[in-house]
Design a protein around this motif. Structure first.
Motif, short mmCIF file in Angstrom:
data_model
loop_
_atom_site.label_atom_id
_atom_site.label_comp_id
_atom_site.label_asym_id
_atom_site.label_seq_id
_atom_site.Cartn_x
_atom_site.Cartn_y
_atom_site.Cartn_z
N SER A 19 -25.16 79.43 12.00
CA SER A 19 -25.96 80.51 12.90
C SER A 19 -27.45 80.92 12.02
CB SER A 19 -25.25 81.78 13.26
OG SER A 19 -25.75 82.66 13.67
N ARG A 20 -27.11 81.26 10.79
CA ARG A 20 -28.58 81.44 9.92
C ARG A 20 -29.27 80.40 10.06
NH1 ARG A 20 -27.08 81.46 4.99
NH2 ARG A 20 -24.92 81.37 4.90
N SER A 21 -29.12 79.17 9.80
CA SER A 21 -30.08 78.05 10.04
C SER A 21 -30.56 78.00 11.35
CB SER A 21 -29.26 76.59 9.67
OG SER A 21 -28.67 76.69 8.40
N TRP A 22 -29.96 78.19 12.53
CA TRP A 22 -30.61 78.24 13.74
C TRP A 22 -31.50 79.28 13.82
CZ3 TRP A 22 -26.83 74.95 16.92
CH2 TRP A 22 -27.66 74.38 18.00
N ILE A 23 -31.20 80.44 13.48
CA ILE A 23 -32.10 81.75 13.63
C ILE A 23 -33.45 81.27 13.02
CG2 ILE A 23 -32.64 83.86 12.91
CD1 ILE A 23 -29.71 84.50 13.74
N ARG A 24 -33.40 80.77 11.67
CA ARG A 24 -34.39 80.34 10.68
C ARG A 24 -35.09 79.17 11.42
NH1 ARG A 24 -32.89 79.39 4.86
NH2 ARG A 24 -32.41 81.62 5.05
N TYR A 25 -34.58 78.25 11.90
CA TYR A 25 -35.16 77.18 12.88
C TYR A 25 -35.90 77.82 14.20
CZ TYR A 25 -36.07 72.66 15.01
OH TYR A 25 -36.96 71.43 15.40
N ASP A 26 -35.39 78.56 14.74
CA ASP A 26 -35.92 79.21 16.10
C ASP A 26 -37.38 80.08 15.64
OD1 ASP A 26 -34.15 78.17 17.85
OD2 ASP A 26 -33.15 79.84 18.15
N LYS A 27 -37.12 80.51 14.25
CA LYS A 27 -38.24 81.60 13.94
C LYS A 27 -39.34 80.60 13.55
CE LYS A 27 -40.67 84.86 12.39
NZ LYS A 27 -41.43 85.74 13.27
N LEU A 28 -38.99 79.79 12.77
CA LEU A 28 -40.22 78.53 12.39
C LEU A 28 -40.85 77.88 13.60
CD1 LEU A 28 -38.26 76.82 9.56
CD2 LEU A 28 -40.57 77.88 9.39
N ARG A 29 -39.94 77.54 14.74
CA ARG A 29 -40.60 76.89 16.00
C ARG A 29 -41.40 77.79 16.71
NH1 ARG A 29 -37.70 74.35 21.38
NH2 ARG A 29 -39.45 73.13 21.78
N SER A 30 -41.12 79.27 16.69
CA SER A 30 -41.95 79.97 17.39
C SER A 30 -43.46 80.16 16.64
CB SER A 30 -41.20 81.42 17.37
OG SER A 30 -41.42 81.91 16.24
N GLU A 31 -43.47 79.75 15.51
CA GLU A 31 -44.81 79.91 14.77
C GLU A 31 -45.58 78.53 14.86
OE1 GLU A 31 -45.82 82.37 13.29
OE2 GLU A 31 -44.05 83.81 13.19
N ALA A 32 -44.84 77.55 15.29
CA ALA A 32 -45.20 76.02 15.23
C ALA A 32 -46.53 75.89 16.24
CB ALA A 32 -44.32 75.03 15.19
N TYR A 33 -47.33 74.71 15.99
CA TYR A 33 -48.31 74.38 16.91
C TYR A 33 -47.65 73.68 18.03
CZ TYR A 33 -52.01 75.34 13.23
OH TYR A 33 -52.85 75.83 12.43
N ARG A 34 -48.19 73.75 19.22
CA ARG A 34 -47.59 73.02 20.37
C ARG A 34 -47.61 71.44 19.94
NH1 ARG A 34 -51.04 74.74 25.33
NH2 ARG A 34 -52.39 74.63 23.53
N PRO A 35 -46.82 70.53 20.82
CA PRO A 35 -46.74 68.92 20.37
C PRO A 35 -48.11 68.53 20.55
CG PRO A 35 -44.57 69.87 21.45
CD PRO A 35 -45.96 71.15 21.33
#
Length: 273
Positions: free
Chosen positions: A239-255
């Motif tokens: 769960s903690r890894s998934w939350i961290r991943y979603d946060k990182l992806r929200s900051e990412a550049y689009r593909p």
């Protein structure tokens, strides 16, 4: 399913997988033994991990279950494991069976996306490793990449923006590696996104990790850092890894933006050669 001294041996992993596949196929140990041309007691001993399977038996298991070379690979890992127990568990049991992989890497191109030259340059960084061991690691990494050829596997890769700027090996190695990255980014089942270097998500700097969604089990996370590496299905860690991943992806550049940035980086590396 965590790292450390409690990790199953390669011999135990073979036995557990054989037992799982046999049960899924609705076969008793005796019926499987008849198909393999061995005794039921041998199948039982192999399944509990106190007898080593022979390569020819592993090949017959693959024939019986139509599992490609899965049991052959598990058998090879018994005599010449490449990497610690947690790593072998991930590449033999988790990664090949995943339906979705989500990975984050703040330091390097992920292993599944590496060229042979890039991977070799990384492993050569261990000055104490003999050349034969380096080559074994490189070839094992190249074999792993074949899972991305499975059209049904969906793979998401988040990389720190600096990864495409960080020199690994020569300028030509970097240019070739990024060309390789572009090829994967254009596949329908692969998504690659760069995370800006000024992203406020500092939690992502702690370690690289990959979340695997399995078709018939809970999600599993592989966490790899300088201090600790483990594979775990612990709900809290996942769960903690998934939350961290979603946060990182929200900051990412689009593909699309990411692809453009990678191509620009290729030109810069080529200019340096």
């Amino acid at each position: 399913m965590t790292g450390g001294s409690s990790s199953p041996t390669a011999q135990q992993r073979f036995g557990r997988e054989l037992a799982r596949v046999r049960r899924d196929a609705g076969l008793s140990q005796k019926r499987l033994a008849a198909k393999l041309g061995v005794s039921g007691s041998l199948v039982g001993h192999i399944e509990i991990g106190d007898r080593n399977p022979k390569p020819d038996l592993a090949a017959r298991c693959d024939d019986v279950f139509g599992s490609g070379d899965r049991f052959a690979r598990l058998c090879r890992a018994i005599d010449s494991p490449v990497g610690p127990g947690w790593y072998i568990q991930w590449v033999d049991e988790i990664e090949p069976n995943a339906k979705v992989l989500r990975s984050w890497d703040p330091m390097l191109i992920p292993g599944l996306l590496q060229t042979e030259s890039y991977a070799r340059a990384i492993f050569q960084g261990d000055l104490s490793a003999p050349n034969q061991e380096i080559e074994e690691h490189v070839q094992a990494r190249m074999q792993r990449k074949m899972i991305l050829d499975r059209g049904e596997l969906e793979a998401w890769f988040l990389l720190d923006e600096w990864v495409v700027r960080r020199p690994i090996g020569s300028n030509q190695i970097m240019a070739d590696q990024l060309e390789h990255l572009v090829e994967f980014a254009e596949r329908r089942n692969v998504t690659i996104q760069l995370v800006p270097v000024d992203s406020p998500c500092t939690g992502g700097l702690m370690s690289a990790f990959t979340i695997a969604e399995l078709p018939d089990g809970p999600a599993v996370v592989s966490v790899d850092s300088a201090a600790k590496a483990e594979v775990s299905a612990d709900p809290d860690l996942v769960s903690r890894s998934w939350i961290r991943y979603d946060k990182l992806r929200s900051e990412a550049y689009r593909p699309g933006e990411t692809l453009k940035m990678i191509k620009e980086a290729i030109g810069q590396w080529m200019h340096k050669t």
